[in-house]
Each structure stands twice: as structure tokens, then as C-alpha cells.
Design a protein around this motif. Structure first.
Motif, PDB file in Angstrom:
ATOM      1  N   GLU A   1      32.091-130.376  29.342  1.00  0.00           N
ATOM      2  CA  GLU A   1      33.062-129.629  28.537  1.00  0.00           C
ATOM      3  C   GLU A   1      34.454-130.222  28.679  1.00  0.00           C
ATOM      4  OE1 GLU A   1      34.868-125.091  27.993  1.00  0.00           O
ATOM      5  OE2 GLU A   1      33.180-125.453  29.354  1.00  0.00           O
ATOM      6  N   LYS A   2      34.846-130.607  29.891  1.00  0.00           N
ATOM      7  CA  LYS A   2      36.168-131.181  30.110  1.00  0.00           C
ATOM      8  C   LYS A   2      36.351-132.479  29.341  1.00  0.00           C
ATOM      9  CE  LYS A   2      36.858-129.072  34.661  1.00  0.00           C
ATOM     10  NZ  LYS A   2      36.966-129.321  36.128  1.00  0.00           N
ATOM     11  N   LEU A   3      35.274-133.216  29.165  1.00  0.00           N
ATOM     12  CA  LEU A   3      35.341-134.456  28.390  1.00  0.00           C
ATOM     13  C   LEU A   3      35.401-134.180  26.888  1.00  0.00           C
ATOM     14  CD1 LEU A   3      32.730-136.603  30.348  1.00  0.00           C
ATOM     15  CD2 LEU A   3      35.189-137.034  30.204  1.00  0.00           C
ATOM     16  N   GLY A   4      35.101-132.944  26.499  1.00  0.00           N
ATOM     17  CA  GLY A   4      35.138-132.591  25.089  1.00  0.00           C
ATOM     18  C   GLY A   4      33.873-132.936  24.330  1.00  0.00           C
ATOM     19  N   ILE A   5      32.780-133.210  25.052  1.00  0.00           N
ATOM     20  CA  ILE A   5      31.511-133.524  24.394  1.00  0.00           C
ATOM     21  C   ILE A   5      30.813-132.209  24.057  1.00  0.00           C
ATOM     22  CG2 ILE A   5      29.250-134.624  24.662  1.00  0.00           C
ATOM     23  CD1 ILE A   5      30.605-136.619  26.570  1.00  0.00           C
ATOM     24  N   GLY A   6      30.644-131.955  22.770  1.00  0.00           N
ATOM     25  CA  GLY A   6      30.100-130.669  22.348  1.00  0.00           C
ATOM     26  C   GLY A   6      28.695-130.721  21.798  1.00  0.00           C
ATOM     27  N   ALA A   7      28.142-131.930  21.649  1.00  0.00           N
ATOM     28  CA  ALA A   7      26.796-132.025  21.095  1.00  0.00           C
ATOM     29  C   ALA A   7      26.150-133.329  21.531  1.00  0.00           C
ATOM     30  CB  ALA A   7      26.821-131.937  19.571  1.00  0.00           C
ATOM     31  N   PHE A   8      24.828-133.335  21.512  1.00  0.00           N
ATOM     32  CA  PHE A   8      24.024-134.503  21.823  1.00  0.00           C
ATOM     33  C   PHE A   8      23.168-134.792  20.591  1.00  0.00           C
ATOM     34  CE2 PHE A   8      25.004-132.060  25.540  1.00  0.00           C
ATOM     35  CZ  PHE A   8      25.428-132.992  26.469  1.00  0.00           C
ATOM     36  N   ILE A   9      23.426-135.936  19.981  1.00  0.00           N
ATOM     37  CA  ILE A   9      22.703-136.305  18.769  1.00  0.00           C
ATOM     38  C   ILE A   9      21.513-137.181  19.143  1.00  0.00           C
ATOM     39  CG2 ILE A   9      22.832-137.597  16.604  1.00  0.00           C
ATOM     40  CD1 ILE A   9      24.287-134.917  16.558  1.00  0.00           C
ATOM     41  N   SER A  10      20.328-136.758  18.725  1.00  0.00           N
ATOM     42  CA  SER A  10      19.115-137.540  18.942  1.00  0.00           C
ATOM     43  C   SER A  10      18.967-138.500  17.763  1.00  0.00           C
ATOM     44  CB  SER A  10      17.902-136.597  19.028  1.00  0.00           C
ATOM     45  OG  SER A  10      16.699-137.324  19.136  1.00  0.00           O
ATOM     46  N   PRO A  11      19.284-139.789  17.927  1.00  0.00           N
ATOM     47  CA  PRO A  11      19.307-140.690  16.768  1.00  0.00           C
ATOM     48  C   PRO A  11      17.955-140.830  16.087  1.00  0.00           C
ATOM     49  CG  PRO A  11      19.490-141.931  18.817  1.00  0.00           C
ATOM     50  CD  PRO A  11      19.642-140.488  19.173  1.00  0.00           C
ATOM     51  N   GLN A  12      16.868-140.712  16.855  1.00  0.00           N
ATOM     52  CA  GLN A  12      15.545-140.803  16.246  1.00  0.00           C
ATOM     53  C   GLN A  12      15.240-139.622  15.329  1.00  0.00           C
ATOM     54  OE1 GLN A  12      16.282-140.780  19.517  1.00  0.00           O
ATOM     55  NE2 GLN A  12      14.816-139.610  20.738  1.00  0.00           N
ATOM     56  N   ARG A  13      16.024-138.538  15.464  1.00  0.00           N
ATOM     57  CA  ARG A  13      15.858-137.387  14.584  1.00  0.00           C
ATOM     58  C   ARG A  13      16.722-137.506  13.330  1.00  0.00           C
ATOM     59  NH1 ARG A  13      12.452-134.838  13.738  1.00  0.00           N
ATOM     60  NH2 ARG A  13      13.324-132.734  13.631  1.00  0.00           N
ATOM     61  N   LEU A  14      17.406-138.649  13.181  1.00  0.00           N
ATOM     62  CA  LEU A  14      18.217-138.888  11.994  1.00  0.00           C
ATOM     63  C   LEU A  14      17.429-139.602  10.896  1.00  0.00           C
ATOM     64  CD1 LEU A  14      21.592-140.056  13.607  1.00  0.00           C
ATOM     65  CD2 LEU A  14      21.075-137.814  12.608  1.00  0.00           C
ATOM     66  N   VAL A  15      16.141-139.810  11.121  1.00  0.00           N
ATOM     67  CA  VAL A  15      15.320-140.493  10.119  1.00  0.00           C
ATOM     68  C   VAL A  15      15.065-139.514   8.973  1.00  0.00           C
ATOM     69  CG1 VAL A  15      13.192-141.750   9.659  1.00  0.00           C
ATOM     70  CG2 VAL A  15      14.271-141.919  11.901  1.00  0.00           C
ATOM     71  N   GLU A  16      16.031-139.450   8.068  1.00  0.00           N
ATOM     72  CA  GLU A  16      15.949-138.556   6.915  1.00  0.00           C
ATOM     73  C   GLU A  16      15.698-139.353   5.638  1.00  0.00           C
ATOM     74  OE1 GLU A  16      19.764-136.823   7.059  1.00  0.00           O
ATOM     75  OE2 GLU A  16      19.537-136.111   9.122  1.00  0.00           O
TER      76      GLU A  16
END
Length: 340
Positions: free
Chosen positions: A153-168
Motif C-alpha cells: 500500500e505504501k508503494l501505491g500498488i493497488g492491483a496485480f494484473i495477470s498478463p495471461q488473462r489479457l488474451v482477449e
């Protein structure tokens, strides 16, 4: 803080592991060849198209170097840093941000596990509005939410994107960690392009851990590798800075005698953990190998996706990864030769 081991979030329902392998390199199919292969009188195959997208990866936070790949984006219109994390088998929103945005979080019936197999409470967020700058809105889907250590949270990272789930669109995604870009692709064309340089990270079979039945769809990849000649199965994990091996694994037990106490702070989703360090280990995957320090950590992988540890950014930084719906390929620039 030099060591940051980001959470590996397992989907709440059962995950099946299925084998997959990299395809043999072949030239991309052009429209001309597609037309020539169409029998007379048969309907022509529609040209394969997708919306050109290319998101820039960044390796800094507030002007300071950061070892893991990030993108900028928005969740429900709120600007946020997102970690591009192949070790996460689905997109994940940090609990602190979900609460800040007032996103409805439905607790899942099962319990997820973190990097070392410890249980963590997981929640389901129905179709939040996720977008990556330069990429655009992500396909509407249910995602996970979970608590993360305060340091995230202190780093400001609010999400984790799974790139393999971007296969749209297309049938794969290229995550080029060396060039710093993320883009959609067709598997055969990208495979041919990547095969022109570097050395292969995957030879033979890799393993896809895929969740298709539960409320949250998930996908992760496990690669055969070696650590100081010990054979291991390692999760492909761009969300971890240092590669590691479980002390409970056969390889971890064999390597323990060569290790020393690790005094650097390390974190998973369930909090801070202790570890030992194997200094100057030779880590290899496919035809690629590099000398790096490897962490030996307690715990064990979730049984839904068996593995001996993770292959992290200390090994993957010079690599370009091709992530498909059930397969993975990668090429890496060989390390510079030490003149000594």
C-alpha cells in the motif's frame, strides 16, 4: 528495501494442471497464404485482426528504480499503479484500494493461499472497471480482492494484473520485459518473431495450471528448470524479485547445506517470512542460464498447482514471454560474458 516478494494469489476453487509445450517455430500465416489454402468454392477465412495495443512497462516508482514490471491504469476511474504479475493466476485488487473505492466485495466460500501456502481470505469483485493506460479497458470479468502487506500500500500498488488473462483479442500476449512493453499477438506470428534472437527459456513441455470451472478464471505456468544442477519445477513469476525454492522440496533439501541465513525482509500476502539464501547459484531454464542468488523459503505450494518454487525477475529481466491460452514460450538475451 531491496527484496520484495509479492503475493501469489491462488484462485479460490480447484485448479487443474495440464501439460503444454511450445510450438515448433514457423513462419506467420499471411492473408495470401490463407487465401491460397482455401478450396475452390469454399468460403474464405476472414482475415485475423485485433485492435493494436501496446502498454509501456515501467521499472520505477516516484522516480526511484523498482525491480518489477509496472503499468499505470485506473480502477473505477481511480489512477493506480498495477504490478504485471505472471505469478497471479487472475487479476487481483488490493483490499486497501477496494475499500477506498467502495467496491462491493463478496467473500468466497473457499480460502485462497499465498506464495508459501498460507491461507488468506479472498473476495470476489464483480466486473470492476479496470483499464491500463495505452492499452484501454479490460474485458469485464469478476476478479479477486485480498489484503496485502502495508508495504504494498505504501508503494501505491493497488492491483496485480495477470498478463495471461489479457488474451482477449488474438490468441496470445507478448510480455517483453527487456523492451518494456505489453501487447496482444497471434501465437504463430509472435513465436516466429521472437525465435529470431536470444536463447529459448522453454524447451519441451511446460505446465499450465488452469481454472475454468470456478467463479474466478485463472491461469499460471510452471517451467522445468535447474538450480545448481538440481531439477526443479518453477512457477513463472514476474511478480517476485528473487527466484526461490521451497525448503520442503527435494531440491530445497539438497541445496540447504550450501545456504546462509537471509537477513533481508521478504513478504507474501500473509505477511513477512524468513528465508535462507543460496548465493551465486546457477539457474537454468531451456537453453538460458544465469548466476544469481536464490532464496530458500519455508512452506509449500498449493496442491492445485504443484511446484518447487518460482522463477523470478532476477532471471527473467532480459526475456520476452509469449503467453497463450494454455501455452507459454520465451526467449532471453544471454548474459554478458565476464572478461575475468
Amino acid at each position: 528495501m531491496r527484496s520484495l516478494l509479492v503475493a501469489l494469489i491462488a484462485a479460490a476453487s480447484a485448479v487443474a494442471c495440464t501439460p503444454n509445450g511450445a510450438a515448433t517455430p514457423k513462419a506467420p500465416r499471411s492473408q495470401a497464404r490463407l487465401a491460397a489454402a482455401t478450396p475452390a468454392g469454399a468460403p474464405e477465412e476472414a482475415p485475423r485482426t485485433y485492435t493494436p495495443r501496446k502498454a509501456k512497462l515501467r521499472y520505477e516508482i516516484h522516480g526511484r528504480p523498482f525491480p518489477l514490471p509496472l503499468v499505470t491504469g485506473t480502477i473505477a476511474g481511480q489512477p493506480v499503479l498495477m504490478l504485471v504479475d505472471t505469478g497471479a493466476n487472475s487479476h487481483v485488487i488490493a483490499g486497501w484500494l477496494a475499500r477506498k473505492l467502495g467496491l462491493p466485495m463478496k467473500k468466497l466460500g473457499d480460502i485462497g493461499t499465498d506464495h508459501v501456502g498460507k491461507t488468506i481470505a479472498t473476495f470476489r469483485v464483480e466486473k470492476p472497471e479496470l483499464a491500463i493506460d495505452e492499452w484501454g479497458p479490460l474485458a469485464p470479468m469478476a476478479v479477486l480482492a485480498t489484503e496485502v502487506p502495508d508495504v504494498i500500500e505504501k508503494l501505491g500498488i493497488g492491483a496485480f494484473i495477470s498478463p495471461q488473462r489479457l488474451v482477449e483479442e488474438g490468441d496470445s500476449v507478448v510480455l517483453d520485459l527487456a523492451k518494456g512493453e505489453l501487447r496482444p499477438a497471434w501465437w504463430d506470428e509472435a513465436h516466429y518473431e521472437l525465435s529470431a534472437s536470444g536463447v529459448p527459456l522453454v524447451i519441451g513441455e511446460a505446465r499450465a495450471c488452469e481454472e475454468t470451472e470456478g467463479p474466478i478464471k485463472g491461469l499460471a505456468f510452471v517451467l522445468p528448470a535447474t538450480v545448481d544442477s538440481q531439477r526443479v519445477e518453477l512457477l513463472l513469476d514476474t511478480g517476485a524479485q528473487h527466484s526461490d525454492v521451497f525448503t520442503t522440496s527435494f531440491a530445497g533439501q539438497r541445496l540447504a547445506a550450501q545456504s546462509t541465513v537471509n537477513k533481508e525482509p521478504m513478504y507474501t500476502a500473509s505477511g513477512k517470512i524468513s528465508a535462507r539464501k543460496l548465493k551465486g547459484a546457477r539457474v537454468g531454464a531451456g537453453s538460458f542460464s544465469i548466476t544469481t542468488d536464490v532464496d530458500l523459503i519455508g512452506g509449500a505450494a498449493d496442491s492445485s498447482c504443484p511446484r518447487d518454487g518460482v522463477l523470478a525477475m532476477d532471471v527473467l529481466r532480459s526475456c520476452a514471454l509469449l503467453l497463450g491460452r494454455q501455452r507459454v514460450y520465451g526467449r532471453c538475451a544471454p548474459p554478458a560474458i565476464d572478461p575475468r
